[in-house]
Each structure stands twice: as structure tokens, then as C-alpha cells.
Design a protein around this motif. Structure first.
Motif, PDB file in Angstrom:
ATOM      1  N   LEU A 150       9.362   0.640  -5.435  1.00 13.44           N
ATOM      2  CA  LEU A 150       8.237   1.454  -4.951  1.00 13.44           C
ATOM      3  C   LEU A 150       8.411   1.891  -3.501  1.00 13.44           C
ATOM      4  O   LEU A 150       7.592   2.650  -2.972  1.00 13.44           O
ATOM      5  N   GLY A 151       9.483   1.396  -2.851  1.00  8.76           N
ATOM      6  CA  GLY A 151       9.669   1.701  -1.433  1.00  8.76           C
ATOM      7  C   GLY A 151       8.717   0.930  -0.544  1.00  8.76           C
ATOM      8  O   GLY A 151       8.427   1.352   0.580  1.00  8.76           O
ATOM      9  N   LEU A 152       8.230  -0.219  -1.016  1.00 10.66           N
ATOM     10  CA  LEU A 152       7.306  -1.049  -0.226  1.00 10.66           C
ATOM     11  C   LEU A 152       8.023  -2.254   0.392  1.00 10.66           C
ATOM     12  O   LEU A 152       7.375  -3.132   0.935  1.00 10.66           O
ATOM     13  N   GLY A 153       9.344  -2.296   0.263  1.00 11.13           N
ATOM     14  CA  GLY A 153      10.110  -3.518   0.606  1.00 11.13           C
ATOM     15  C   GLY A 153      10.137  -3.853   2.104  1.00 11.13           C
ATOM     16  O   GLY A 153       9.553  -3.211   2.924  1.00 11.13           O
ATOM     17  N   GLY A 182       8.021  -9.183  -8.562  1.00  9.82           N
ATOM     18  CA  GLY A 182       7.265  -8.577  -7.457  1.00  9.82           C
ATOM     19  C   GLY A 182       8.206  -7.974  -6.423  1.00  9.82           C
ATOM     20  O   GLY A 182       7.988  -6.846  -5.951  1.00  9.82           O
ATOM     21  N   GLY A 183       9.267  -8.686  -6.091  1.00  7.57           N
ATOM     22  CA  GLY A 183      10.239  -8.178  -5.112  1.00  7.57           C
ATOM     23  C   GLY A 183      10.956  -6.937  -5.620  1.00  7.57           C
ATOM     24  O   GLY A 183      11.136  -5.948  -4.895  1.00  7.57           O
ATOM     25  N   ALA A 184      11.365  -6.972  -6.881  1.00 11.55           N
ATOM     26  CA  ALA A 184      12.075  -5.815  -7.455  1.00 11.55           C
ATOM     27  C   ALA A 184      11.167  -4.592  -7.502  1.00 11.55           C
ATOM     28  O   ALA A 184      11.597  -3.463  -7.207  1.00 11.55           O
ATOM     29  N   ASP A 190       0.829  -1.209   0.000  1.00 15.38           N
ATOM     30  CA  ASP A 190       0.000   0.000   0.000  1.00 15.38           C
ATOM     31  C   ASP A 190       0.860   1.254   0.000  1.00 15.38           C
ATOM     32  O   ASP A 190       1.735   1.422   0.857  1.00 15.38           O
ATOM     33  N   LEU A 191       0.620   2.143  -0.935  1.00 16.70           N
ATOM     34  CA  LEU A 191       1.128   3.520  -0.887  1.00 16.70           C
ATOM     35  C   LEU A 191       0.148   4.330  -0.032  1.00 16.70           C
ATOM     36  O   LEU A 191      -0.873   3.806   0.402  1.00 16.70           O
TER      37      LEU A 191
END
Lengths: 140, 140
Positions: A137-140, A130-132, A22-23
Motif C-alpha cells: 500500500l506504500g505505507l511502509g 500486516g507488513g506485506a 493512513d492513505l
């Protein structure tokens, strides 16, 4: 009940995609179609159909998140052109497609919708991309 | 030479449309296709291809102008759904489609691009709709 609690993802979007996170405004989905690196942003507010159903602040945030998704795709996937679209002809819940297009991809000069059948990702490729994308996206 | 002076409208966009006027960032075009009330916004800055070629301020302004075009279409034309898209698969100059879709229009549940051949407006209808849209956009 808050707005966030009342929002639920459209079942068709859910079935066709892998959630990445989620952003601030939007859930980010990776379309489960290896033909094109393809993100979908879904603002997590109930009862939205059109971009203009969002208030001005929500529209501004959505544009920031579209740009973030576009940059993440450019960094992560080979890409000759980006396609950005909010159509809603079949799924009415407001969602924005951000798609990395490549010269020679299955849709050619046409839009991707309806061009060829979706080709689900093999598990390893789904995990890798998906991981990349989550990292970009800064969701890691 | 300023940026504004260096910008010129892509000849294909120009050939397919009727100019309605200029918003702060974008030239507004009415697609000459009576199948769908269809506006195109073209940011008047040179060498733009992707949304993310615009700086943050330009992106924010473009979103405001997209919302303005969307509201103008809803006020002016019968409309069941709006489609908003920046594709650029054939014309690379950055441009954003804002299209009023109606149940039963020639593209049905599909995107409009490539669905059916464009149907140029009769002169009287072009003048009427163009004038109404100019008024709704505040370009009158």
C-alpha cells in the motif's frame, strides 16, 4: 477544530481490526479475521454514513484508494476474486470492505458477512501479512 | 469490432432484472425483487471481472454513476441506508449493486444476498418504480 481532528474511528471497527496506516483520505484497517485477507478503508472525515455524503472529490479519491487496496491484496494474498462493499447495516460510520476471496474459503459462493465466526490471526501471521500489505500500500 | 459491440450482458443478470437504460459507462438494471429497491450497474466493456480491470478513467466514471444511482434511489424510494457492493461470487461479469435498505426489510441487519427469495414485482409496480427511477437517473 479541523475536520480531521473531529474524526474518530468507530469503536467496533477499531476492536475488530489492526490499523495499517493512513492513505490521503482513508485509514486502512486489516480485519482481524484469518479466514480472508480483508482490508477496510475508513474515510477520515466526520459524520459520513453514505458514499454520497462525500463530495465529488472525496468520492474520486475513495475510488483511487479502493483500487490501491485491491491491488495490494492481489499482490500480497492468493486471491481468486475481490469483493468490494460499503454496507453499513450494523456500523453506520462510512467504511468500505475490500476482501480477497479464494475458492474454497469458508464463505464459499456467499458473502463473508455472517458466514462463519471471525478467526483472529496468530501474532506472527498478523505481523507478516500486516507488513506485506503496508509495503504493497506504500505505507511502509 | 468496437469494445462496445463486443460487450453482452451476462444472461443471469439479464434474467433477474429489468433494463432501465444506459449511462455513459454502465447499463442500469432494476433487480426484479420487490423486497428492496435495487439497481445494478454493469459497465459496458467486455471481459471485466474486477473493479481494477477498469482503467483509472473508467473507475472514476463508475464512481460517478454509482453516486447517481444512489441519489436516484434516495429520491425515489423510502430508504434508511444504501448498500453498494461489487462481489461477483456467482456472476463474474463486473457489476455493482446499489440497494436501498429500509428498517424492517426482509434482510434486517444482514446483507440482502441469500436472505430471502426474490419477490418479482407486480407489473404495475414495476412500471411505476422503473419509470420513477429512469426519471431520477436522467434516462427518461
Amino acid at each position: 477544530m479541523t475536520d480531521a481532528a473531529a474524526w474518530t474511528l468507530d469503536p467496533r471497527l477499531e476492536a475488530d481490526s489492526i490499523p495499517l496506516g493512513d492513505l490521503p483520505l482513508s485509514r486502512v484497517l486489516l480485519m482481524n479475521d484469518a479466514n480472508y485477507p480483508w482490508l477496510i478503508l475508513v474515510p477520515r472525515r466526520p459524520n459520513l454514513v453514505e458514499l454520497i455524503d462525500l463530495d465529488d472529490s472525496g468520492q474520486a479519491t475513495l475510488m483511487i484508494e479502493i483500487a490501491r487496496a485491491a491491488r495490494a491484496l492481489k499482490e500480497t494474498a492468493a486471491c481468486d476474486k475481490l469483493n468490494v462493499a460499503s454496507l453499513g447495516n450494523t456500523v453506520r460510520q462510512l467504511h468500505v470492505h475490500v476482501i480477497a476471496r479464494r475458492n474454497g474459503d469458508p464463505a464459499g459462493a456467499a458473502p463473508v458477512w455472517g458466514a462463519v465466526a471471525a478467526r483472529p490471526y496468530p501474532a506472527a501471521e498478523r505481523e507478516r501479512l500486516g507488513g506485506a500489505l503496508r509495503d504493497a500500500l506504500g505505507l511502509g
